[in-house]
Scaffold this motif. Sequence first.
Motif, PDB file in Angstrom:
ATOM      1  N   LYS A  16       0.842  -1.199   0.000  1.00  0.00           N
ATOM      2  CA  LYS A  16       0.000   0.000   0.000  1.00  0.00           C
ATOM      3  C   LYS A  16       0.877   1.249   0.000  1.00  0.00           C
ATOM      4  O   LYS A  16       0.634   2.187  -0.767  1.00  0.00           O
ATOM      5  N   VAL A  19       2.552   1.730  -3.505  1.00  0.00           N
ATOM      6  CA  VAL A  19       1.633   2.234  -4.523  1.00  0.00           C
ATOM      7  C   VAL A  19       1.251   3.689  -4.224  1.00  0.00           C
ATOM      8  O   VAL A  19       1.141   4.505  -5.143  1.00  0.00           O
ATOM      9  N   ASP A  20       1.085   4.019  -2.955  1.00  0.00           N
ATOM     10  CA  ASP A  20       0.771   5.410  -2.600  1.00  0.00           C
ATOM     11  C   ASP A  20       1.910   6.355  -2.982  1.00  0.00           C
ATOM     12  O   ASP A  20       1.659   7.472  -3.439  1.00  0.00           O
ATOM     13  N   LEU A  23       1.485   6.875  -6.629  1.00  0.00           N
ATOM     14  CA  LEU A  23       0.335   7.728  -6.939  1.00  0.00           C
ATOM     15  C   LEU A  23       0.566   9.181  -6.546  1.00  0.00           C
ATOM     16  O   LEU A  23      -0.011  10.096  -7.152  1.00  0.00           O
ATOM     17  N   LEU A  61      -5.275  -3.229   0.636  1.00  0.00           N
ATOM     18  CA  LEU A  61      -4.885  -2.387  -0.496  1.00  0.00           C
ATOM     19  C   LEU A  61      -6.030  -1.559  -1.068  1.00  0.00           C
ATOM     20  O   LEU A  61      -5.846  -0.393  -1.414  1.00  0.00           O
ATOM     21  N   SER A  64      -8.273  -0.062  -6.336  1.00  0.00           N
ATOM     22  CA  SER A  64      -7.420   0.658  -7.295  1.00  0.00           C
ATOM     23  C   SER A  64      -5.954   0.241  -7.157  1.00  0.00           C
ATOM     24  O   SER A  64      -5.258   0.087  -8.159  1.00  0.00           O
ATOM     25  N   ARG A  65      -5.486   0.028  -5.938  1.00  0.00           N
ATOM     26  CA  ARG A  65      -4.100  -0.403  -5.737  1.00  0.00           C
ATOM     27  C   ARG A  65      -3.900  -1.836  -6.228  1.00  0.00           C
ATOM     28  O   ARG A  65      -2.859  -2.162  -6.785  1.00  0.00           O
TER      29      ARG A  65
END
Length: 78
Positions: A16, A19-20, A23, A61, A64-65
């Motif tokens: 998480k 991926v954050d 993003l 997650l 979207s992740r």
Amino acid sequence: MRKTYKNPKELGTCLKDLVDFYLDDVMEYNKLKEKIIILANANGDRLYKDGNIPIKISNILGASRVDIIKKVLSEKEN
């Protein structure tokens, strides 16, 4: 970042965060891809089994992740 995780919650939290970072434009896609592939190779079936991410990890997650991680892992297989 550790490579192997025995606890799905810790693995999910690590993914998480990765991926954050992507993003939020802190990390480039190629770096994200590299780190997810390292985690997938080190954790094997705990991360990606039969084309799916286990429920415990996908709940952490979010949809979207999970889509981003599945995209990276499908590129790895090709």
